[in-house]
Design a protein around this motif. Structure first.
Motif, PDB file in Angstrom:
ATOM      1  N   ARG A  78       0.838  -1.210   0.000  1.00  0.00           N
ATOM      2  CA  ARG A  78       0.000   0.000   0.000  1.00  0.00           C
ATOM      3  C   ARG A  78       0.864   1.248   0.000  1.00  0.00           C
ATOM      4  O   ARG A  78       0.601   2.211  -0.743  1.00  0.00           O
ATOM      5  N   ARG A  79       1.892   1.271   0.841  1.00  0.00           N
ATOM      6  CA  ARG A  79       2.743   2.461   0.963  1.00  0.00           C
ATOM      7  C   ARG A  79       3.506   2.723  -0.334  1.00  0.00           C
ATOM      8  O   ARG A  79       3.715   3.881  -0.712  1.00  0.00           O
ATOM      9  N   ALA A  80       3.901   1.666  -1.019  1.00  0.00           N
ATOM     10  CA  ALA A  80       4.621   1.822  -2.285  1.00  0.00           C
ATOM     11  C   ALA A  80       3.712   2.266  -3.423  1.00  0.00           C
ATOM     12  O   ALA A  80       4.195   2.698  -4.471  1.00  0.00           O
ATOM     13  N   ALA A  81       2.397   2.169  -3.212  1.00  0.00           N
ATOM     14  CA  ALA A  81       1.414   2.518  -4.256  1.00  0.00           C
ATOM     15  C   ALA A  81       1.730   1.760  -5.553  1.00  0.00           C
ATOM     16  O   ALA A  81       1.709   2.336  -6.649  1.00  0.00           O
ATOM     17  N   LEU A  82       2.018   0.473  -5.400  1.00  0.00           N
ATOM     18  CA  LEU A  82       2.388  -0.368  -6.531  1.00  0.00           C
ATOM     19  C   LEU A  82       1.192  -0.565  -7.467  1.00  0.00           C
ATOM     20  O   LEU A  82       0.164  -1.112  -7.051  1.00  0.00           O
ATOM     21  N   PRO A  83       1.281  -0.137  -8.729  1.00  0.00           N
ATOM     22  CA  PRO A  83       0.196  -0.421  -9.675  1.00  0.00           C
ATOM     23  C   PRO A  83       0.136  -1.922  -9.981  1.00  0.00           C
ATOM     24  O   PRO A  83       1.143  -2.514 -10.375  1.00  0.00           O
ATOM     25  N   ILE A  84      -1.038  -2.516  -9.802  1.00  0.00           N
ATOM     26  CA  ILE A  84      -1.210  -3.965  -9.935  1.00  0.00           C
ATOM     27  C   ILE A  84      -2.365  -4.242 -10.889  1.00  0.00           C
ATOM     28  O   ILE A  84      -3.468  -3.711 -10.709  1.00  0.00           O
TER      29      ILE A  84
END
Length: 269
Positions: free
Chosen positions: A199-205
């Motif tokens: 969540r903190r990395a805001a990883l696009p998935i």
């Protein structure tokens, strides 16, 4: 765009690894580009990148995919599965996540960021690598990922374990049903262990699957969607009605997954 075919002596896999790289046709001195790791599926090879090349080229021409280094290594299915094996059996996850990008960086780097895209076994590998170290990656797109509707060796129905999927299921538990190893090698286990980091990395998935997948991978994809929702991990989920594991719809979905990666990389530029 141009294809380069090469190989290197990998210490992680303890063997020569053949790979292909797709590059801009007009190299620019001093230019720094993002790296896209294109992970092939089971019983396949780096030729997967040749097959996907027209999609990358079309989206590049349309301005929907940036200048990038796109690379696909040939890795084994049985005895590989993008997993690190115990007792010197090969470290294929380490190869994908560290050694191979490091090797590429010597010629084409340093890179501005790294994204992962993969189908089937490659989708499993991409999600596992990204969820294991989410801060390192710009995006991950999984097409028909080889994930199961269950989180322990005992939870997965037998009908979801045909052929090579059964081999992957056993490999996740190191062939012994080791529950702790299975969780460590599970997309779900990594998502739960690293939810806050993801969540903190805001990883696009992106998780994409055909609703008529012949190997019932849509059941695992839907289960993953529910787990990510439970963990409040933002992601895009596409369940495509009538689509199977392969065929024309799979080609279109591959192109759309590449578009997803391209958009994520452009936002970071």
């Amino acid at each position: 765009m141009r294809i380069v075919k090469d190989h290197f002596a990998a210490t992680s896999g303890a063997q020569e690894v053949e790979y292909q790289v797709l590059l801009p046709a007009d190299p620019r001195e001093g230019e720094r580009l993002p790296l896209v790791l294109h992970l092939h599926g089971a019983m396949s090879s780096s030729r997967s990148l040749e097959l996907a090349r027209p999609h990358y080229e079309e989206l590049f021409r349309e301005g929907e995919f940036p200048r990038a280094v796109i690379a696909c290594p040939s890795t084994p299915t049985e005895g590989g599965f993008y997993l690190d094996w115990p007792d010197g059996g090969g470290a294929w996850e380490t190869l994908i996540s560290a050694e191979f990008p490091g090797h590429l960086a010597k010629t084409y780097g340093p890179f501005t960021g790294t994204a992962l895209i993969g189908a089937s076994m490659g989708g499993f590998g991409g999600l596992n690598v990204a969820f294991g170290d989410p801060e390192r990656f710009a995006a991950v797109a999984a097409i028909s990922p080889a994930v199961f509707p269950g989180e322990t060796p005992q939870d997965v129905p037998e009908k979801n374990l045909p052929s090579v999927l059964g081999e992957l299921h056993r490999a996740m538990g190191h062939g012994t049903g080791d529950a702790a190893a299975y969780t460590r090698n599970s997309v779900y286990g990594r998502a739960r262990a690293n939810a806050e980091r993801i969540r903190r990395a805001a990883l696009p998935i992106l998780v994409d699957c055909g609703a008529a997948d012949e190997f019932l991978l849509h059941e695992g994809a839907a289960y993953l969607h529910d787990v990510l929702k439970e963990l409040a991990i933002p992601h895009e989920f596409r369940l495509v009605e009538g689509a199977g594991h392969v065929g024309p719809a799979a080609e279109t979905r591959t192109k759309e997954a590449i578009r997803f990666i391209g958009a994520a990389l452009r936002r970071r530029a």
